[in-house]
Design a protein around this motif. Structure first.
Motif, short mmCIF file in Angstrom:
data_model
loop_
_atom_site.label_atom_id
_atom_site.label_comp_id
_atom_site.label_asym_id
_atom_site.label_seq_id
_atom_site.Cartn_x
_atom_site.Cartn_y
_atom_site.Cartn_z
N PRO A 31 -11.95 -38.05 -52.49
CA PRO A 31 -11.24 -36.79 -52.24
C PRO A 31 -10.39 -36.33 -53.41
O PRO A 31 -10.20 -35.11 -53.60
N ASP A 32 -9.86 -37.27 -54.21
CA ASP A 32 -9.00 -36.89 -55.32
C ASP A 32 -9.73 -36.17 -56.43
O ASP A 32 -9.11 -35.54 -57.29
N LYS A 33 -11.06 -36.24 -56.45
CA LYS A 33 -11.86 -35.56 -57.47
C LYS A 33 -12.28 -34.15 -57.07
O LYS A 33 -12.86 -33.43 -57.88
N ILE A 34 -12.03 -33.76 -55.84
CA ILE A 34 -12.51 -32.47 -55.36
C ILE A 34 -11.63 -31.35 -55.90
O ILE A 34 -10.42 -31.33 -55.65
N PRO A 35 -12.20 -30.40 -56.64
CA PRO A 35 -11.40 -29.29 -57.18
C PRO A 35 -11.08 -28.27 -56.10
O PRO A 35 -11.87 -28.03 -55.19
N ALA A 36 -9.91 -27.69 -56.20
CA ALA A 36 -9.53 -26.63 -55.26
C ALA A 36 -10.27 -25.34 -55.61
O ALA A 36 -10.63 -25.11 -56.76
N ALA A 37 -10.51 -24.53 -54.58
CA ALA A 37 -11.09 -23.21 -54.82
C ALA A 37 -10.06 -22.33 -55.52
O ALA A 37 -8.90 -22.28 -55.10
N GLN A 38 -10.49 -21.64 -56.57
CA GLN A 38 -9.58 -20.80 -57.33
C GLN A 38 -10.26 -19.48 -57.66
O GLN A 38 -11.28 -19.46 -58.36
N GLY A 39 -9.71 -18.39 -57.15
CA GLY A 39 -10.24 -17.07 -57.47
C GLY A 39 -11.71 -16.95 -57.12
O GLY A 39 -12.11 -17.13 -55.96
N GLU A 40 -12.52 -16.67 -58.14
CA GLU A 40 -13.95 -16.48 -57.92
C GLU A 40 -14.75 -17.76 -58.04
O GLU A 40 -15.98 -17.74 -57.97
#
Length: 290
Positions: free
Chosen positions: A59-68
């Motif tokens: 889970p620590d490697k999952i990037p957050a959704a950002q903009g587009e």
């Protein structure tokens, strides 16, 4: 352009346990593959279509959704936390991600960057090969728990394997997927843009798009339960509820699964594996001539 069914994502908590369930259902299940953003998968192939069993492992490697920038990992992590295991995403076969993104954006169902990625895959003979994909994401604003994108294969010769498409349940291919919604007609415009196919009304609470590979049925939750004898997933907007397979071996499969208490009541011509037995998914096997 009309887009056929490419795959579905079946989100699970334990990838190996899910593989064992699909093995009991008579499928050949591929080896584990790793994504660089904290998820791993195993693939069940039929000609031109596959189920992607997916587990969040880091889970620590999952990037957050950002903009587009759509985050595949974050979407599924959030889905698992709120909805539990089940069918989280519907993927259609892409051919030109730039064109597909433009079409989704123009109709108000896009807004995301194209995503390119590659990974290693292990063939049945143990050989490690490169596979790659270009993804164009779509979204129905009224359906936060329905993931959708078109997928273009960059190395299809390395991905598809006839050995992985031979199953003891005799499944020959995908017949379609079933979506549920409280008001199916309200999602007609989205589905037509996403699939490139005309969505036609079968009944007041049932609409169908016939794609080049399998149908997309969207029906009310009540009709889904009446037709398949199992509960429909809840939540706002569209939810992916079931995958339908064609097989001449449905009678034998019914007898085998009934002994394990993995099927619901008998429904003429089909075998229904319910969400309680298939980790939140409904799997439907339809009898076809051998």
């Amino acid at each position: 352009m009309r887009r056929g069914l490419d795959h579905v994502v079946h989100l699970v908590r334990d990838l190996d346990a899910a593989g064992e369930i699909y093995d009991l259902l008579g499928f050949t299940v591929g080896a584990r593959n790793r994504h660089p953003w904290g998820t791993e998968n195993r693939i069940i192939q039929t000609p031109g279509f596959f189920i992607e069993l997916l587990q969040i492992v880091e889970p620590d490697k999952i990037p957050a959704a950002q903009g587009e920038a759509f985050s595949f990992g974050a979407f599924n992590q959030d889905f698992l936390a709120r909805m539990g295991e089940g069918l989280s995403m519907l993927v259609l076969e892409g051919s030109d991600a730039t064109h597909e993104k433009a079409a989704f954006d123009a109709d108000g169902f896009g807004g995301f960057d194209i995503f390119d990625f590659a990974r290693k895959a292990r063939r049945p003979d143990g050989q490690e090969v490169d596979v790659g994909f270009r993804l164009a994401f779509a979204r129905d604003p009224a359906s936060p728990d329905f993931g959708a994108f078109a997928c273009t294969q960059l190395n299809p010769e390395n991905f598809w394997s006839p050995d992985l498409q031979r199953h003891s349940n005799q499944v020959t291919g995908v017949a379609g997927v079933v979506l549920v919604a409280d008001a199916p007609a309200e999602h007609q415009a989205f589905l037509e843009t996403f699939s490139g196919c005309q969505v036609q009304r079968a009944l007041d609470a049932w609409y169908v798009a016939q794609t080049p590979r399998g149908s997309i049925d969207v029906m009310s939750r009540e009709l889904f339960t009446e037709r398949y004898g199992v509960p429909a997933p809840g939540g706002p907007g569209l939810r992916l509820a079931a995958v339908r397979f064609s097989t001449p071996g449905a009678p034998e499969l019914r007898r085998s699964l009934a002994a394990r208490r993995m099927v619901e009541e008998t429904i003429e011509g089909i075998v229904v594996v319910p969400p309680r037995a298939a980790l939140g998914a409904t799997l439907v096997f339809e009898l076809t001539p051998g």
